[in-house]
Design a protein around this motif. Structure first.
Motif, short mmCIF file in Angstrom:
data_model
loop_
_atom_site.label_atom_id
_atom_site.label_comp_id
_atom_site.label_asym_id
_atom_site.label_seq_id
_atom_site.Cartn_x
_atom_site.Cartn_y
_atom_site.Cartn_z
N LEU A 227 15.17 21.83 25.36
CA LEU A 227 15.94 20.80 26.05
C LEU A 227 16.71 19.95 25.05
N PHE B 225 20.44 20.06 25.92
CA PHE B 225 20.72 18.89 26.75
C PHE B 225 20.33 17.61 25.99
N ASP C 209 16.01 15.98 38.92
CA ASP C 209 16.82 17.10 38.48
C ASP C 209 16.31 17.69 37.17
N CYS C 210 15.98 16.84 36.21
CA CYS C 210 15.46 17.33 34.93
C CYS C 210 14.09 17.97 35.09
N TYR D 89 14.85 21.45 36.43
CA TYR D 89 15.45 22.22 35.34
C TYR D 89 14.38 22.64 34.34
N VAL E 109 12.06 25.40 35.78
CA VAL E 109 12.79 26.67 35.87
C VAL E 109 12.90 27.30 34.48
N LEU E 110 13.30 26.50 33.48
CA LEU E 110 13.41 27.04 32.12
C LEU E 110 12.07 27.51 31.58
N ALA F 148 21.23 27.76 34.00
CA ALA F 148 20.66 27.54 35.33
C ALA F 148 21.22 26.20 35.80
N VAL F 149 21.70 26.14 37.04
CA VAL F 149 22.36 24.92 37.53
C VAL F 149 21.85 24.52 38.91
N THR F 150 21.94 23.23 39.18
CA THR F 150 21.57 22.69 40.48
C THR F 150 22.60 23.14 41.51
N CYS G 56 20.47 19.38 46.44
CA CYS G 56 19.44 18.37 46.23
C CYS G 56 19.36 17.47 47.44
N TYR H 165 17.96 25.55 42.48
CA TYR H 165 18.67 25.93 41.26
C TYR H 165 19.15 27.37 41.38
#
Length: 139
Positions: A14, A18, A62-63, A66, A69-70, A79-81, A84, A134
């Motif tokens: 991350l 990010f 959201d994080c 994410y 999922v990762l 990978a994207v939202t 929500c 996601y």
């Protein structure tokens, strides 16, 4: 499906992909299909009325999604939202961190669906509930 990354590897990844938010979050617990992610609440996360802002709670939800999922699929930064929903239920306490307890309900080839309950640290009632979907990129 076993985890592809442990908590240390996940936070390092991350930080790599990010870095804008890495100082705000910490993994409290990571298990197969579940993560507890901490929002380290600071002054910038607060809003008038002595509470944590909605955008900060959205970021935690959201994080959290994410991150799990990762942790489950491995190093796939794209990978994207895709959707929500967020329900605000109680006023979070401004002086406490928030904990997002995230559980993957479905991990498919293309989509992952997660539910996140957000708690004020030490609280036993959720302050918010989120559902996130996601999209997982093709390999």
């Amino acid at each position: 499906m076993p985890l592809k990354m442990n908590a240390v590897e996940l936070m390092a990844y991350l930080d790599e992909v990010f870095p804008q938010v890495i100082d705000d979050f910490a993994v409290d617990r990571l298990a197969e299909m579940e993560v507890d992610l901490r929002l380290k609440v600071a002054e910038r996360h607060l809003r008038p009325g002595g509470t944590v802002s909605g955008p900060s709670m959205f970021a935690l939800a959201d994080c959290s999604a994410y991150a799990i999922v990762l942790a489950m699929i491995g190093r796939q930064a794209l990978a994207v939202t895709t959707s929500c929903g967020l329900d605000f239920m109680r006023k979070p306490e401004a002086g406490r961190d928030l904990i997002g307890k995230c559980r993957l309900l479905k991990l498919g080839r293309v989509l992952a669906v997660a539910e996140i309950l957000i708690y004020s640290e030490g609280g036993d009632q959720p302050v918010a509930r989120a559902n996130m979907t996601y999209s997982i990129p093709p390999r």
